[in-house]
Write an enzyme that holds these catalytic residues in place. Structure first.
Site, PDB file in Angstrom:
ATOM      1  N   LEU A  14     -23.057  25.015  -3.640  1.00 45.34           N
ATOM      2  CA  LEU A  14     -21.747  25.172  -4.272  1.00 45.34           C
ATOM      3  C   LEU A  14     -20.824  24.051  -3.809  1.00 45.34           C
ATOM      4  CD1 LEU A  14     -19.804  27.003  -5.984  1.00 45.34           C
ATOM      5  CD2 LEU A  14     -19.099  27.991  -3.796  1.00 45.34           C
ATOM      6  N   HIS A  29     -17.011  26.454   8.264  1.00 47.16           N
ATOM      7  CA  HIS A  29     -16.275  25.201   8.092  1.00 47.16           C
ATOM      8  C   HIS A  29     -14.991  25.457   7.315  1.00 47.16           C
ATOM      9  CE1 HIS A  29     -15.350  21.136   6.629  1.00 47.16           C
ATOM     10  NE2 HIS A  29     -16.145  20.672   7.575  1.00 47.16           N
TER      11      HIS A  29
END
Length: 342
Positions: free
Chosen positions: A125, A228
């Site tokens: 993605l 992240h």
């Protein structure tokens, strides 16, 4: 208008350009000619196979229908770990205790496993920074649920999604520095580049014994299961749909693996079939995902809709054109956001 569709052969340059933008830690699509070519070939093969393959990578791109520019990519692996082992760490707990010494310690551990073998995986993605607005990230990510709902026979009943792990502003992964680097004379960016082509090779050289996390650096310990910064919105989106972190992490950057039963995912549970009525009057209802029922010509976009009768919705000509549907075509719909029903 943005539409999500299966990848095509003429998307090579667009895919190559996306690979230049992903950055360190995005293992599944990097600035690598060979990887991009291999991924494109696999994506094309998935939609042209004569029968349902056991392993397939269904790749989709997001395209601006006005400019024909590709601004994003997403994918679904039908099954992981069948041709090559699928590794991750399971976070566990060991208790070291002694009544005589009045000691009781709970210690976090990491054990390498293949527990997700055969699971389907949400993967790859990525949306260009310029396109990260107007809920386009939700469309790109959730379009995969519409495909899963439409073609369940192609996937496992269990679904996972590996989230990109934490790295600092310089692109350094504390988890890798605290663990992986001890077994490889490589920095994280180089190890990540190699793993994008041959993850099994590196995984097989990682320690197989249980690891006591209190022996790792504090930075490595703190990054276990941490996402992240750029991936946090994607994690939140998937968790709102029903996926959960259950204690499995990536062996390279310590990022969390989310999982769920396919039929427990909100967008799949709530999706339904309707007929379309096309009218040049903008609907004033809530925003929905709308997808087609064709396999190789699958399309998904988002748009407000309104009722035009029992099990009939009104869409504009622009939406109909993006989906390649005509009056009275059958489509699948679901509210874009969780907690809303049609």
């Amino acid at each position: 208008m943005m539409v999500v569709r299966p990848i095509q052969a003429n998307d090579h340059e667009a895919l190559r350009e996306l690979g230049r933008k992903t950055g360190p830690g995005f293992t599944s699509l990097q600035d690598n000619d060979e990887q991009v070519a291999t991924k494109l070939e696999a994506g094309l093969a998935a939609f042209t196979a004569g029968s349902v393959p056991v392993e397939a990578l269904y790749l989709f791109v997001m395209e601006d229908t006005e400019t024909q520019e590709v601004v994003g990519i997403c994918g679904i692996e039908s099954a992981v770990g069948l041709s090559d082992p699928w590794y991750n760490y399971r976070v566990g707990t060991l208790v070291h205790a002694s009544r005589e010494l009045d000691v009781y310690n709970q210690i976090s551990t990491l054990t390498i496993t293949n527990d997700h073998t055969g699971y389907s995986e949400l993967c790859t993605l990525f949306l260009t920074p310029e396109a990260r607005h107007s809920k386009q990230g939700s469309l790109l990510s959730k379009s995969r649920f519409m495909f899963l709902a439409e073609f369940p026979q192609r996937f496992n009943e269990h679904l996972i999604a590996e989230m990109r792990g934490y790295s600092d502003e310089s692109g350094v992964s504390p988890f890798w520095e605290g663990l992986g680097r001890h077994f490889f004379s490589l920095d994280f960016a180089e190890a990540d580049k190699i793993s994008s082509m041959d993850k099994v090779f590196i995984a097989e050289l990682m320690p197989k014994n249980t690891i006591y996390t209190n022996l790792l650096s504090k930075g490595a310990q703190d990054s276990i299961g941490k996402t992240h910064e750029a991936t946090t919105p994607a994690r939140r989106l998937l968790e709102n749909e029903g996926l959960r972190y259950t204690g499995y992490i990536d062996i390279f950057d310590g990022g969390p693996t989310l999982e769920a039963r396919v039929n427990d995912i909100r967008a799949i549970q709530e999706s339904q079939y309707v007929k379309v009525h096309i009218a040049d009057i903008p609907p004033d209802g809530e925003t929905y995902l709308i997808s087609t029922t064709e396999f190789s010509q699958f399309r998904c976009c988002m748009s407000p809709i309104s009722r035009a009768g029992k099990n009939v919705i009104t869409i504009t000509p622009d939406v109909a054109s993006a989906l390649n549907v005509i009056e009275s075509s059958t489509v699948r719909i679901v509210p874009l956001s969780s907690g809303r029903r049609f």
